[in-house]
Design a protein around this motif. Structure first.
Motif, PDB file in Angstrom:
ATOM      1  N   UNK A 220      36.941 -48.016  35.040  1.00 48.52           N
ATOM      2  CA  UNK A 220      37.707 -46.934  35.661  1.00 48.52           C
ATOM      3  C   UNK A 220      37.491 -45.556  35.038  1.00 48.52           C
ATOM      4  N   UNK A 221      36.828 -45.474  33.907  1.00 44.85           N
ATOM      5  CA  UNK A 221      36.782 -44.196  33.180  1.00 44.85           C
ATOM      6  C   UNK A 221      36.135 -43.058  33.970  1.00 44.85           C
ATOM      7  N   UNK A 222      35.217 -43.366  34.872  1.00 45.53           N
ATOM      8  CA  UNK A 222      34.584 -42.304  35.662  1.00 45.53           C
ATOM      9  C   UNK A 222      35.566 -41.674  36.662  1.00 45.53           C
ATOM     10  N   UNK A 223      36.712 -42.296  36.867  1.00 48.28           N
ATOM     11  CA  UNK A 223      37.725 -41.772  37.792  1.00 48.28           C
ATOM     12  C   UNK A 223      38.843 -41.020  37.079  1.00 48.28           C
ATOM     13  N   UNK A 224      38.756 -40.921  35.756  1.00 47.35           N
ATOM     14  CA  UNK A 224      39.845 -40.354  34.963  1.00 47.35           C
ATOM     15  C   UNK A 224      39.432 -39.076  34.240  1.00 47.35           C
ATOM     16  N   UNK A 225      40.416 -38.207  34.049  1.00 43.70           N
ATOM     17  CA  UNK A 225      40.201 -36.952  33.331  1.00 43.70           C
ATOM     18  C   UNK A 225      40.024 -37.163  31.828  1.00 43.70           C
ATOM     19  N   UNK A 226      40.696 -38.180  31.293  1.00 43.21           N
ATOM     20  CA  UNK A 226      40.677 -38.434  29.854  1.00 43.21           C
ATOM     21  C   UNK A 226      40.950 -39.907  29.598  1.00 43.21           C
TER      22      UNK A 226
END
Length: 106
Positions: A77-83
Motif C-alpha cells: 500500500x505504500x505507493x498510495x500513501x503520503x507517508x
C-alpha cells in the motif's frame, strides 16, 4: 482481545484504489493470520486521513503479525500513501461487538 490501529494519509484521489487493495490483497492475507478476528477501515470526510483497525484474539498474535506479515502489507500500500503509517496496539476492555473479559489489565 486486542486491536491494532493503523493511521495513514492517503495520497490525493487514491481512496478508491486504497480500498480496493485493502479488500483484494490485504484482507486475504489478514484472514490467514493466527488470531485475526476482523478489520474495519475508516476514512475522513475530506479523505486526508484513514484508520484501519484490526481485531486479534491475543496480543501475541497481533505482535507476531506486526513483524511477519505487516511489512509485506506495507509494501503493498505504500505507493498510495503520503507517508509511513503509524501503528499501535491496544487491549480491548469493553465492546458492544465483541465479548471481552471483565478482567482488564488496567
Amino acid at each position: 482481545m486486542f486491536a491494532r490501529i493503523v493511521t495513514m494519509r492517503p495520497k490525493p484521489n487514491t481512496v478508491v484504489q486504497l480500498t480496493k487493495v485493502l479488500e483484494e490483497q490485504v484482507l486475504p492475507t489478514l484472514r490467514k493470520q493466527d488470531g485475526f478476528q476482523d478489520e474495519v477501515c475508516l476514512v475522513s470526510a475530506d479523505t486526508k486521513k484513514a484508520v484501519v483497525i484490526s481485531f486479534w484474539g491475543r496480543q501475541e498474535q497481533a505482535d507476531k503479525y506486526s513483524v511477519t506479515a505487516y511489512p509485506q502489507i506495507l509494501e503493498t500500500v505504500k505507493h498510495l500513501l503520503e507517508e509511513t503509517p503509524v501503528a499501535k496496539s491496544y487491549e480491548i476492555l469493553s465492546s458492544t461487538f465483541y465479548k471481552t473479559s471483565d478482567k482488564g489489565t488496567i
